[in-house]
Design a protein around this motif. Structure first.
Motif, PDB file in Angstrom:
ATOM      1  N   SER A   1      -0.839   1.225  17.282  1.00 54.07           N
ATOM      2  CA  SER A   1      -2.153   1.821  17.559  1.00 54.07           C
ATOM      3  C   SER A   1      -2.724   2.460  16.311  1.00 54.07           C
ATOM      4  CB  SER A   1      -2.043   2.880  18.661  1.00 54.07           C
ATOM      5  OG  SER A   1      -1.622   2.280  19.839  1.00 54.07           O
ATOM      6  N   VAL A   2      -1.844   3.115  15.515  1.00 53.07           N
ATOM      7  CA  VAL A   2      -2.332   3.722  14.273  1.00 53.07           C
ATOM      8  C   VAL A   2      -2.926   2.643  13.371  1.00 53.07           C
ATOM      9  CG1 VAL A   2      -1.656   4.950  12.192  1.00 53.07           C
ATOM     10  CG2 VAL A   2      -0.712   5.635  14.388  1.00 53.07           C
ATOM     11  N   LEU A   3      -2.220   1.511  13.288  1.00 49.39           N
ATOM     12  CA  LEU A   3      -2.716   0.420  12.438  1.00 49.39           C
ATOM     13  C   LEU A   3      -4.028  -0.131  12.982  1.00 49.39           C
ATOM     14  CD1 LEU A   3       0.427  -1.686  11.462  1.00 49.39           C
ATOM     15  CD2 LEU A   3      -1.011  -0.296   9.978  1.00 49.39           C
TER      16      LEU A   3
ATOM     17  N   ALA B   1       0.838  -1.197   0.000  1.00 46.98           N
ATOM     18  CA  ALA B   1       0.000   0.000   0.000  1.00 46.98           C
ATOM     19  C   ALA B   1       0.870   1.243   0.000  1.00 46.98           C
ATOM     20  CB  ALA B   1      -0.924  -0.005   1.209  1.00 46.98           C
ATOM     21  N   ARG B   2       0.644   2.136  -0.976  1.00 47.47           N
ATOM     22  CA  ARG B   2       1.529   3.283  -1.157  1.00 47.47           C
ATOM     23  C   ARG B   2       1.421   4.286  -0.014  1.00 47.47           C
ATOM     24  NH1 ARG B   2      -0.363   3.352  -6.085  1.00 47.47           N
ATOM     25  NH2 ARG B   2       0.845   2.069  -7.493  1.00 47.47           N
TER      26      ARG B   2
ATOM     27  N   ALA C   1      -7.675  -1.787  -0.719  1.00 46.64           N
ATOM     28  CA  ALA C   1      -8.552  -1.258   0.332  1.00 46.64           C
ATOM     29  C   ALA C   1      -7.787  -0.341   1.266  1.00 46.64           C
ATOM     30  CB  ALA C   1      -9.183  -2.414   1.115  1.00 46.64           C
ATOM     31  N   LEU C   2      -6.535  -0.724   1.585  1.00 46.64           N
ATOM     32  CA  LEU C   2      -5.717   0.106   2.479  1.00 46.64           C
ATOM     33  C   LEU C   2      -5.406   1.447   1.832  1.00 46.64           C
ATOM     34  CD1 LEU C   2      -3.210  -2.515   3.910  1.00 46.64           C
ATOM     35  CD2 LEU C   2      -4.738  -1.090   5.244  1.00 46.64           C
ATOM     36  N   GLU C   3      -5.195   1.435   0.503  1.00 46.13           N
ATOM     37  CA  GLU C   3      -4.864   2.684  -0.167  1.00 46.13           C
ATOM     38  C   GLU C   3      -6.060   3.633  -0.220  1.00 46.13           C
ATOM     39  OE1 GLU C   3      -3.158   1.682  -3.932  1.00 46.13           O
ATOM     40  OE2 GLU C   3      -1.172   1.413  -3.069  1.00 46.13           O
ATOM     41  N   GLU C   4      -7.270   3.054  -0.132  1.00 46.42           N
ATOM     42  CA  GLU C   4      -8.465   3.901  -0.196  1.00 46.42           C
ATOM     43  C   GLU C   4      -8.888   4.430   1.168  1.00 46.42           C
ATOM     44  OE1 GLU C   4     -11.366   1.547  -2.173  1.00 46.42           O
ATOM     45  OE2 GLU C   4     -10.193   1.568  -4.014  1.00 46.42           O
ATOM     46  N   VAL C   5      -8.107   4.095   2.218  1.00 48.83           N
ATOM     47  CA  VAL C   5      -8.487   4.520   3.571  1.00 48.83           C
ATOM     48  C   VAL C   5      -8.499   6.052   3.654  1.00 48.83           C
ATOM     49  CG1 VAL C   5      -7.461   4.716   5.851  1.00 48.83           C
ATOM     50  CG2 VAL C   5      -7.850   2.485   4.866  1.00 48.83           C
ATOM     51  N   HIS C   6      -9.502   6.557   4.361  1.00 48.29           N
ATOM     52  CA  HIS C   6      -9.599   7.991   4.601  1.00 48.29           C
ATOM     53  C   HIS C   6      -8.527   8.375   5.614  1.00 48.29           C
ATOM     54  CE1 HIS C   6     -11.408  11.850   4.970  1.00 48.29           C
ATOM     55  NE2 HIS C   6     -11.595  11.709   6.265  1.00 48.29           N
ATOM     56  N   MET C   7      -7.613   9.282   5.226  1.00 47.16           N
ATOM     57  CA  MET C   7      -6.428   9.495   6.041  1.00 47.16           C
ATOM     58  C   MET C   7      -6.685  10.395   7.257  1.00 47.16           C
ATOM     59  SD  MET C   7      -4.146   7.593   4.875  1.00 47.16           S
ATOM     60  CE  MET C   7      -2.534   8.103   5.422  1.00 47.16           C
ATOM     61  N   GLY C   8      -7.850  11.027   7.342  1.00 49.33           N
ATOM     62  CA  GLY C   8      -8.126  11.968   8.431  1.00 49.33           C
ATOM     63  C   GLY C   8      -7.924  11.360   9.796  1.00 49.33           C
ATOM     64  N   SER C   9      -8.569  10.211  10.054  1.00 48.03           N
ATOM     65  CA  SER C   9      -8.469   9.618  11.385  1.00 48.03           C
ATOM     66  C   SER C   9      -7.064   9.115  11.643  1.00 48.03           C
ATOM     67  CB  SER C   9      -9.483   8.473  11.520  1.00 48.03           C
ATOM     68  OG  SER C   9      -9.294   7.553  10.489  1.00 48.03           O
ATOM     69  N   VAL C  10      -6.387   8.659  10.561  1.00 45.87           N
ATOM     70  CA  VAL C  10      -5.014   8.185  10.736  1.00 45.87           C
ATOM     71  C   VAL C  10      -4.117   9.335  11.179  1.00 45.87           C
ATOM     72  CG1 VAL C  10      -3.038   7.217   9.514  1.00 45.87           C
ATOM     73  CG2 VAL C  10      -5.318   6.355   9.039  1.00 45.87           C
TER      74      VAL C  10
ATOM     75  N   PRO D   1     -10.274  -0.358  11.529  1.00 45.61           N
ATOM     76  CA  PRO D   1     -11.736  -0.206  11.438  1.00 45.61           C
ATOM     77  C   PRO D   1     -12.207   0.115  10.030  1.00 45.61           C
ATOM     78  CG  PRO D   1     -10.864   1.059  13.273  1.00 45.61           C
ATOM     79  CD  PRO D   1      -9.696   0.600  12.484  1.00 45.61           C
ATOM     80  N   GLN D   2     -11.351   0.790   9.256  1.00 49.19           N
ATOM     81  CA  GLN D   2     -11.787   1.186   7.909  1.00 49.19           C
ATOM     82  C   GLN D   2     -11.671   0.058   6.904  1.00 49.19           C
ATOM     83  OE1 GLN D   2     -10.946   5.124   6.438  1.00 49.19           O
ATOM     84  NE2 GLN D   2      -9.920   5.613   8.333  1.00 49.19           N
ATOM     85  N   VAL D   3     -10.697  -0.844   7.070  1.00 46.50           N
ATOM     86  CA  VAL D   3     -10.562  -1.922   6.091  1.00 46.50           C
ATOM     87  C   VAL D   3     -11.283  -3.193   6.537  1.00 46.50           C
ATOM     88  CG1 VAL D   3      -8.380  -1.092   5.168  1.00 46.50           C
ATOM     89  CG2 VAL D   3      -8.360  -2.767   7.010  1.00 46.50           C
ATOM     90  N   LYS D   4     -11.810  -3.195   7.769  1.00 45.14           N
ATOM     91  CA  LYS D   4     -12.416  -4.429   8.280  1.00 45.14           C
ATOM     92  C   LYS D   4     -13.530  -4.969   7.373  1.00 45.14           C
ATOM     93  CE  LYS D   4     -14.618  -4.450  12.267  1.00 45.14           C
ATOM     94  NZ  LYS D   4     -14.862  -4.367  13.710  1.00 45.14           N
TER      95      LYS D   4
END
Lengths: 272, 264
Positions: free
Chosen positions: A190-192, A107-108, A169-178, A198-201
C-alpha cells in the motif's frame, strides 16, 4: 575573463572570476581536446583519394536514390515497418516491467541494503554500456534471428535508461505522504501503491514516452544483424543494389520517426 | 481507512480514474496482440536458454591474446569519435544559431530546422551505410556518419538554449553600439556556454558509443572486429572486446563528468 585590466582597479584589488586552480583546469581541458584532435588527425587512416572523391560519389548516390520506387512499400516495407513499431513498443513495455524492481532497489530512500544498492547500480550501468546492436547480436545468437531477439535487445538496452531515471524520480519523492501512510500501519504494497506511485507516475509516463521515441529509431537498425524489423528490408535492398528501394525504406523510416515524435509531443502536452 | 459514520458525504480518498483504467486495458490488449505476432514457444525459450548458457560458458575466460587487433580497433573508434565530435560540434554552432527562432527570421530558421530534423531521424548506423557506399569502407565513412548524428543532436539543443536566453543582455550590449559579432560574443555566448559544454560532452560520450558500432557496416573502428568475431563464434574474443568497450566507455564518462565540473 580577467576583470582587472583597468588601471584604476589594479591599484585597489585584482578581481578575478576564477581561482588559479579553476583556470588551470580550463586550460588543461583545452589542451587535452586540442591534443586529441591533432593526434587523431595524424593517426586516423583516411585515404585522401576517397575524401577528394566524396562529393562526386555522393552526387552519384543521390542520383541513384532518386526517384524512390514507391511500389516497394506495399511489397515488403509496410509489414517490416509495423514489425519495427511492435519491436519498439514491446521492448519499451518489457523494459518498464524489468526496470521497476531494479529502480526500487537502486533508490536510496527505499532500499537500505548497501549490497543491493550497488548491485542495482551495476545492472543499470552494464545495461546502458552495451549498445542495442550488441544486445541484438547476443540475442540473435541465443534465440536465433527474428523479432524476439529484437524485442529483447531493445528491452535490455532500455532497462538501464528507464531504471536510472525512475530511480532518480523515486529518490525525489516527497516523503511526507509516505511517512503518513507508514504511520497508519499500511503494508509495504500500500505504501508503494498509494505513497510512491502517485508521485512518480508523471515521471514514469514521461520516461516511457521518451524511451519509446528513442526505441523507434533504434529498432530500425536491428534488422541489419538479423533481429527483425525494417532493417531487414533495408539490408535486402542494399545487398541487391536496388537504390530506389533503399530510398523508399529510408523515406518510410523518416516518416515513422517524425510521426512518433509528433505523437510523443502531443501526448506530453495533453497528459503531463 | 474507516471514516466516522456521522459524515454524510463519504468520500473515497482514492477515486476511480476511468481514463487511466482505459489506457491500462488498451495497453494490456496491445501487449497480448503484439505478443501473439512473435512466435514465442516454450521449446524455443528452453533451447534459447541452453544456447545462452553455452555461449556464456564459451565467453569465460575472455581471450585477450589478440590484443594488438583489439587495441587497433579501439584506437580507431576513439579517433572516429574525437574527429566526428570536433567537426560536428563546430558545424552545429552556426546551424544551431541559424535555427534559433529569436535570432533569425523564419526563412533562415526553417531550412536549418529541417536539416536538423533530417540529421536526427536516422540512426548513425543507417547513415554510416550510406556513407560507406559513397566514400568506401573505412574510418572516413564512420566520421561522416557521426558528424551527421552530432549535428542532429547538438544543433537542436543549442538552438533551444539560444531561444531560452534573456534578451535583456543582448539589448544592453547592442545599445552600447557593439557589432553583430560582439553581440554574440558578449551577450549570447556567456548565457549558453555551460549548457553547451554539457551537451557537447554528452555527445562526445554518445559518439564514442556509436563509433564502436559503425564498424558493423564497415565504417571503421572496433565494431567490424566485434561483428566478425560474433560470426566466427569466437565468443571468448567477443567477451574480451565487450569488456574493453565497457571500460573505454566508462572512462569516457568519467572524463566528461570531470569536464562538466570544470565548466560549471
Amino acid at each position: 575573463m580577467i576583470a582587472g585590466n583597468d588601471p584604476v582597479q589594479m591599484t585597489h584589488r585584482r578581481l578575478e572570476r576564477f581561482t588559479p586552480m579553476e583556470r588551470f583546469s580550463r586550460w588543461l581541458v583545452l589542451l587535452i581536446v586540442v591534443a586529441a584532435i591533432v593526434v587523431s588527425t595524424r593517426h586516423v587512416q583516411i585515404i585522401p583519394e576517397f575524401l577528394a572523391d566524396a562529393p562526386s560519389q555522393m552526387l552519384d548516390l543521390l542520383n541513384r536514390l532518386w526517384p524512390p520506387d514507391l511500389s516497394y512499400y506495399q511489397q515488403g516495407v509496410h509489414e517490416a515497418l509495423m514489425e519495427t513499431l511492435h519491436i519498439a513498443s514491446l521492448g519499451t513495455i518489457l523494459a518498464l516491467i524489468l526496470a521497476l524492481p531494479v529502480a526500487l532497489c537502486s533508490a536510496r530512500n527505499i532500499t537500505s541494503n548497501p549490497i543491493l544498492l550497488v548491485f542495482a547500480k551495476l545492472v543499470l550501468v552494464s545495461s546502458r554500456s552495451v549498445n542495442s546492436l550488441v544486445w541484438a547480436l547476443l540475442f540473435v545468437a541465443v534465440f536465433g534471428p527474428g523479432t524476439l531477439a529484437g524485442v529483447l535487445a531493445i528491452a535490455f538496452r532500455s532497462v538501464g535508461f528507464v531504471g536510472k531515471l525512475l530511480g532518480e524520480a523515486l529518490e525525489e519523492v516527497h516523503m511526507g505522504s509516505v511517512e503518513a501512510l507508514k504511520a497508519t500501519g499500511a503494508p509495504a504494497t500500500s505504501v508503494l501503491l498509494k505513497g510512491y506511485w502517485p508521485q512518480v507516475k508523471p515521471a514514469l509516463w514521461s520516461i516511457a514516452l521518451f524511451r519509446w521515441d528513442i526505441n523507434v529509431r533504434e529498432s530500425a537498425v536491428l534488422g541489419l544483424v538479423g533481429a527483425g524489423g525494417i532493417g531487414i528490408a533495408l539490408n535486402n535492398a542494399l545487398n541487391t543494389f536496388y537504390w530506389d528501394k533503399v530510398s523508399t525504406v529510408l523515406l518510410s523510416i523518416f516518416a515513422v520517426v517524425i510521426a512518433a515524435e509528433l505523437v510523443v509531443t502531443q501526448i506530453r502536452k495533453r497528459i503531463i | 481507512m474507516t471514516m466516522p459514520s456521522t459524515s454524510h458525504a463519504k468520500r473515497n480518498p482514492f477515486p476511480v480514474n476511468w481514463p487511466s483504467r482505459i489506457i491500462w486495458v488498451a495497453l494490456l490488449a496491445y501487449l497480448v496482440y503484439a505478443l501473439s505476432l512473435i512466435d514465442i514457444s516454450s521449446e524455443r525459450m528452453i533451447a534459447g536458454f541452453g544456447h545462452g548458457a553455452d555461449m556464456l560458458g564459451r565467453m569465460v575466460p575472455p581471450d585477450f591474446s589478440r590484443w594488438s587487433l583489439l587495441l587497433e580497433g579501439l584506437l580507431e573508434s576513439l579517433e572516429i569519435a574525437i574527429l566526428a565530435s570536433a567537426v560536428g560540434i563546430t558545424l552545429s554552432l552556426p546551424i544551431g544559431f541559424f535555427a534559433a527562432r529569436n535570432m533569425m527570421p523564419p526563412w533562415v530558421s526553417w531550412p536549418a530546422r529541417t536539416l536538423i530534423a533530417v540529421c536526427r531521424s536516422f540512426h548513425p548506423v543507417i547513415v554510416a551505410i550510406i556513407f560507406v557506399k559513397a566514400v568506401g569502407f573505412g574510418a572516413l565513412a564512420g566520421i561522416l556518419a557521426l558528424i551527421v548524428a552530432s549535428v542532429g543532436f547538438i544543433a537542436k539543443l543549442f538552438a533551444e538554449a539560444i531561444e531560452e536566453i534573456s534578451l535583456k543582455q543582448v539589448e544592453a550590449v547592442r545599445a552600447s553600439g557593439a557589432s553583430f559579432g560582439n553581440v554574440i560574443i558578449f551577450s549570447v555566448v556567456p548565457q549558453v556556454l555551460s549548457r553547451f559544454v554539457g551537451f557537447s560532452t554528452y555527445q562526445v560520450d554518445s559518439n564514442l558509443r556509436n563509433s564502436t558500432m559503425v564498424g558493423i557496416v564497415g565504417a571503421g573502428g572496433i565494431g567490424g572486429t566485434l561483428f566478425s568475431a560474433f560470426q566466427r563464434f569466437d565468443y571468448d574474443f567477443v567477451a574480451a572486446i565487450l569488456i574493453s568497450l565497457i571500460a573505454v566507455i566508462m572512462a569516457g564518462e568519467y572524463f566528461s563528468t570531470w569536464v562538466k565540473g570544470v565548466f560549471k
